[in-house]
Design an enzyme around this catalytic site. Structure first.
Site, PDB file in Angstrom:
ATOM      1  N   LYS A 112      -9.886   4.177  -6.018  1.00  0.00           N
ATOM      2  CA  LYS A 112     -10.916   3.564  -6.860  1.00  0.00           C
ATOM      3  C   LYS A 112     -12.251   4.296  -6.706  1.00  0.00           C
ATOM      4  O   LYS A 112     -12.972   4.504  -7.649  1.00  0.00           O
ATOM      5  CB  LYS A 112     -11.097   2.098  -6.466  1.00  0.00           C
ATOM      6  CG  LYS A 112      -9.923   1.235  -6.884  1.00  0.00           C
ATOM      7  CD  LYS A 112     -10.108  -0.182  -6.391  1.00  0.00           C
ATOM      8  CE  LYS A 112      -8.818  -0.962  -6.532  1.00  0.00           C
ATOM      9  NZ  LYS A 112      -8.803  -2.177  -5.749  1.00  0.00           N
TER      10      LYS A 112
HETATM   11  N1  GLU Z   1      -4.933  -6.009  -1.445  1.00  0.00           N
HETATM   12  C1  GLU Z   1      -4.138  -4.844  -1.183  1.00  0.00           C
HETATM   13  C2  GLU Z   1      -4.613  -3.702  -2.033  1.00  0.00           C
HETATM   14  O1  GLU Z   1      -5.200  -3.929  -3.080  1.00  0.00           O
HETATM   15  C3  GLU Z   1      -2.668  -5.026  -1.472  1.00  0.00           C
HETATM   16  C4  GLU Z   1      -2.026  -5.839  -0.464  1.00  0.00           C
HETATM   17  C5  GLU Z   1      -0.566  -6.072  -0.651  1.00  0.00           C
HETATM   18  O2  GLU Z   1      -0.018  -5.910  -1.741  1.00  0.00           O
HETATM   19  O3  GLU Z   1       0.013  -6.486   0.314  1.00  0.00           O
HETATM   20  O4  GLU Z   1      -4.387  -2.581  -1.650  1.00  0.00           O
END
Ligand code: GLU
Length: 320
Positions: free
Chosen positions: A250
């Site tokens: 990002k």
């Molecule tokens: N919040 C995490 C991310 O955006 C993903 C976590 C998950 O899928 O376990 O990288």
């Protein structure tokens, strides 16, 4: 009934790689009549971009992904924002503490870097030397007012699991991850803990995510064991690389969905390209997320990382 989920960290607009993983998670649940949950992983306030919380939901809806439970539609496991679920994480910490799985760590980043015999400036995998240094220094640091982080003491066991996509996986978590942080010194609760607590509480049966999280999964499986809960099934999706062969991030402003929306690109183009890059479809053409459900089969997904070619990117933005 399968219960799938997608759990974005709202640190910015979603990029094509995020969209690709989200689509696989959605197809995997929906193609078998399962439910889908959307959870916002906004624990780290310093990294959360407040507009991205709603922005990420809008981007996913634009792609054609829907959910039965989530921050904007509610559901039986509210809240669907991690920043509003802190009590649950603290309860889990208490359980882990009571069963002797945690310890306070007083070592600073500088201490850790100095302990690393490996390349300059990198952090060591937290193992025996770090445990010993911590025991040696803890008292003085505590007296000096330093707040500790809390780490999970990784046992000397091999973690094995069968990934739905990648097959048999085996990790020595002590060597590859080391004792990992579950609560930072500034009191922020760690992703590793929160994700496990939430997937348990929300009854998630299958976790689809990027393969950059494979070693995290191994660490999380130790938390499931320590909490005495059966883990969900996992499918780790190989990452999408940009045209220079680097993984999308990002912060690098890699092709974001919001930029594509602003440029008038249709969601069917994005989905068509991603479905093709995954091997869900064999022809590069516009598709809706819904249409792909008929073609989707986990076993047929490509198992290696994929780079988008300049020709595919030109097709995406309508230049060819
Ligand atoms: N919040 C995490 C991310 O955006 C993903 C976590 C998950 O899928 O376990 O990288």
């Amino acid at each position: 009934m399968p219960r799938g989920r997608y759990a974005p960290s709202p640190t910015g607009a979603l990029h094509l790689g995020n969209a690709r993983t989200a689509l696989v998670a959605w197809w995997q649940a929906r193609s078998r009549g399962g439910s889908f949950t959307l959870r916002v992983e906004d624990l780290d306030e310093a990294r959360t971009v407040s507009e991205a919380v709603q922005g990420n939901l809008d981007e996913l809806r634009w792609l054609g992904i829907d959910w039965d439970e989530g921050p904007d539609v509610g559901g039986p496991h509210e809240s669907y924002r991690q920043s509003e679920r802190l009590d649950l994480y603290h309860q889990a910490l208490e359980r882990l503490e009571a069963s002797g799985h945690l310890f306070e760590c007083y070592l600073s980043r500088k201490d850790l870097r100095e302990l690393a015999s490996a390349p300059h400036g990198s952090f060591p995998v937290y193992g025996e030397p770090e445990r010993r240094a911590n025991e040696r220094l803890a008292q003085a640091k505590r007296a000096g007012g330093k707040d500790p982080s809390v780490r999970f003491r990784v046992p000397d066991v091999t973690v094995e699991f069968s990934d739905l996509l990648m097959g048999a996986k085996r990790f020595d978590v002590r060597k590859e991850v080391g004792d990992f942080v579950v609560r930072r010194a500034d009191n922020v609760l760690a992703y590793q803990l929160a994700v496990v607590v939430d997937d348990i509480a929300m009854g998630i049966t299958e976790v689809v995510r990027g393969d950059d999280l494979l070693t995290s999964t191994a660490a999380q499986l130790l938390l499931y064991r320590a909490l005495d809960v059966d883990p969900p099934e996992y499918a780790h999706v190989p990452l999408l690389l940009d045209e220079t062969g680097r993984r999308m991030a990002k912060r690098k402003g890699s092709l974001t969905l919001s930029a594509l929306v602003a440029n008038g690109v249709r969601p069917e183009r994005v989905v068509g390209l991603l479905a093709y890059s995954l091997g869900v479809t064999s022809v590069l053409e516009e598709r809706s997320a819904e249409e792909c459900l008929d073609h989707y089969e986990l076993a047929r997904l490509r198992q290696e990382p994929v780079s988008l070619t300049p020709a595919e990117l030109a097709w995406l933005t309508g230049e060819s």
